[in-house]
Each structure stands twice: as structure tokens, then as C-alpha cells.
Design a protein around this motif. Structure first.
Motif, PDB file in Angstrom:
ATOM      1  N   ARG A   2       6.128   8.099 -29.237  1.00 43.53           N
ATOM      2  CA  ARG A   2       5.319   7.583 -30.338  1.00 43.53           C
ATOM      3  C   ARG A   2       5.512   6.077 -30.526  1.00 43.53           C
ATOM      4  N   LYS A   3       4.475   5.443 -31.051  1.00 44.12           N
ATOM      5  CA  LYS A   3       4.521   4.031 -31.404  1.00 44.12           C
ATOM      6  C   LYS A   3       4.942   3.927 -32.869  1.00 44.12           C
ATOM      7  N   THR A  43      -2.462   7.212 -39.129  1.00 45.98           N
ATOM      8  CA  THR A  43      -1.032   7.488 -39.026  1.00 45.98           C
ATOM      9  C   THR A  43      -0.781   8.983 -38.898  1.00 45.98           C
ATOM     10  N   SER A  44       0.041   9.347 -37.919  1.00 42.04           N
ATOM     11  CA  SER A  44       0.403  10.760 -37.743  1.00 42.04           C
ATOM     12  C   SER A  44       1.633  11.138 -38.553  1.00 42.04           C
ATOM     13  N   ALA A 115      10.804   9.704 -29.997  1.00 41.93           N
ATOM     14  CA  ALA A 115      10.848  10.276 -28.648  1.00 41.93           C
ATOM     15  C   ALA A 115       9.899  11.471 -28.493  1.00 41.93           C
ATOM     16  N   GLN A 116       9.418  12.009 -29.589  1.00 38.20           N
ATOM     17  CA  GLN A 116       8.521  13.169 -29.533  1.00 38.20           C
ATOM     18  C   GLN A 116       7.117  12.742 -29.132  1.00 38.20           C
ATOM     19  N   ARG A 120       0.906   7.781 -33.819  1.00 37.51           N
ATOM     20  CA  ARG A 120       1.735   6.685 -34.309  1.00 37.51           C
ATOM     21  C   ARG A 120       2.475   7.039 -35.595  1.00 37.51           C
ATOM     22  N   MET A 121       3.602   6.372 -35.758  1.00 36.84           N
ATOM     23  CA  MET A 121       4.400   6.468 -36.982  1.00 36.84           C
ATOM     24  C   MET A 121       4.374   5.104 -37.648  1.00 36.84           C
ATOM     25  N   ASP A 122       4.313   5.099 -38.970  1.00 35.39           N
ATOM     26  CA  ASP A 122       4.332   3.856 -39.730  1.00 35.39           C
ATOM     27  C   ASP A 122       5.497   3.878 -40.700  1.00 35.39           C
ATOM     28  N   ILE A 123       6.198   2.758 -40.770  1.00 35.99           N
ATOM     29  CA  ILE A 123       7.178   2.571 -41.841  1.00 35.99           C
ATOM     30  C   ILE A 123       6.414   1.931 -42.980  1.00 35.99           C
TER      31      ILE A 123
END
Length: 188
Positions: A2-3, A43-44, A115-116, A120-123
Motif C-alpha cells: 500500500r501507498k 482512501t482505503s 505491507a498488505q 492507499r492509506m492516509d494519515i
């Protein structure tokens, strides 16, 4: 893999909140609000620190049900509720609204999540949370929405780093009111 994207509204002098956690300077135009809504929609998995989580979860779960909610607010509230979220905190006991609580090491958990397979993931907040991810080399992209205001102190967008992080500019965009988006990718 993931990004991971770290994006926030930030003052020209580099703060995501003024003294006393004041974010009153960050009222978005309709165009900027739509841009943020589109980011939430893309966003996922959203990663939150406790303070921003508490701010967001106190309003957006039912923000679409307010009498004065317009189409943009209704859409944002739906997107926010639908997005899976992880809150990193050792001071709260429970979360809701499609959210999981992590009380342990945030770097280990973000590394595992990154790593999955998946989108994308967002902070979405927490200079402490984002700072830990930056220092660990986990952030792939930075989105700074710079507001034309100087607040003189508060919570910085960037915390102290152990080493330089080289970046490539990938986008600039101007929004009403002199707000400027700059997006950078981490040079690997």
C-alpha cells in the motif's frame, strides 16, 4: 504494498494547529472542501491520532443529518463513515464508526498494514503519529494544503527528523483565498 500519504492543512509558517489546538484558520472554500472529500473517497484506510479522531468523530458521523447540511457535507459524511479507520492512542478505550483502535507501537502496525494488499492509506492527523511514520521511512507522499496565515506557533506539520527525506514535486494547485496545494513523493 500500500501507498501511505500524509496530508493536512498547514499554515504558511508550518503548523497544523495554532496554540491551544486552534484550527479556526483552516476553514476551506467549497472547492477545497470537495478536494478533501475526494481524498477521503480515494482512501482505503485512514490512520488517525487521538486528537483529530475525537474532532472528526464528534461531528462527521451525523454531519449529513444536520438541517443546514448541503450536498458536499452529506457526501463527505457518507465517505467518512464508509472509510475504514484506525486510531492510534493509549489514552482512549473504544472507538466506533467503522474504526479499530491500536494501543501498541504505531510504527509496527503501520508497517504491517502497509505491507498488505489494498488501496492507499492516509494519515489524517496527528503530528506525533505522522512524525513516527516519517522517521521510519513509511510515508510515500506528502500533501500540504498551505493556508495564507501565520500563527506563530502550535503543532508543527513536521516533527524533528533523524535524517533528510528527499522529495519530488508531483503537483501544485491553487485554491480560492490564496490556498496552495503542493504534493510531493518520497524519492527512494
Amino acid at each position: 504494498m500500500r501507498k501511505l500519504i500524509f496530508g493536512m492543512n498547514v499554515t504558511l509558517d508550518g503548523y497544523i494547529a495554532a496554540h491551544g489546538d486552534d484550527i479556526g484558520w483552516s476553514v476551506p472554500s467549497d472547492e477545497l472542501f470537495q478536494w478533501w472529500s475526494d481524498q477521503v473517497g480515494a482512501t482505503s484506510l485512514a490512520l488517525y491520532g487521538r486528537r483529530l479522531w475525537e474532532t472528526m468523530s464528534s461531528y462527521w458521523p451525523t454531519g449529513d443529518q444536520l438541517p443546514d447540511a448541503g450536498p458536499a457535507e452529506i457526501e463527505f459524511a457518507r465517505r467518512w463513515r464508509d472509510t475504514p479507520k484506525v486510531v492510534f492512542s493509549s489514552t482512549i478505550d473504544e472507538v466506533d464508526w467503522n474504526t479499530r483502535l491500536v494501543t501498541g507501537d504505531p510504527v509496527a502496525e503501520i508497517t504491517r498494514l502497509k505491507a498488505q494488499d489494498g488501496g492507499r492509506m492516509d494519515i489524517h492527523g496527528g503530528a506525533t503519529l505522522a512524525g513516527a511514520a516519517v522517521r521510519a521511512g513509511l510515508v510515500d507522499e506528502y500533501a500540504l494544503v498551505t493556508q495564507p496565515v501565520l500563527v506563530g506557533g502550535g503543532t508543527p506539520f513536521f516533527t524533528a527528523l533523524d535524517s533528510w527525506v528527499d522529495l519530488n514535486l508531483v503537483e501544485t494547485r491553487k485554491f480560492p483565498g490564496g490556498v496552495v496545494l503542493t504534493r510531493y513523493e518520497t524519492r527512494r
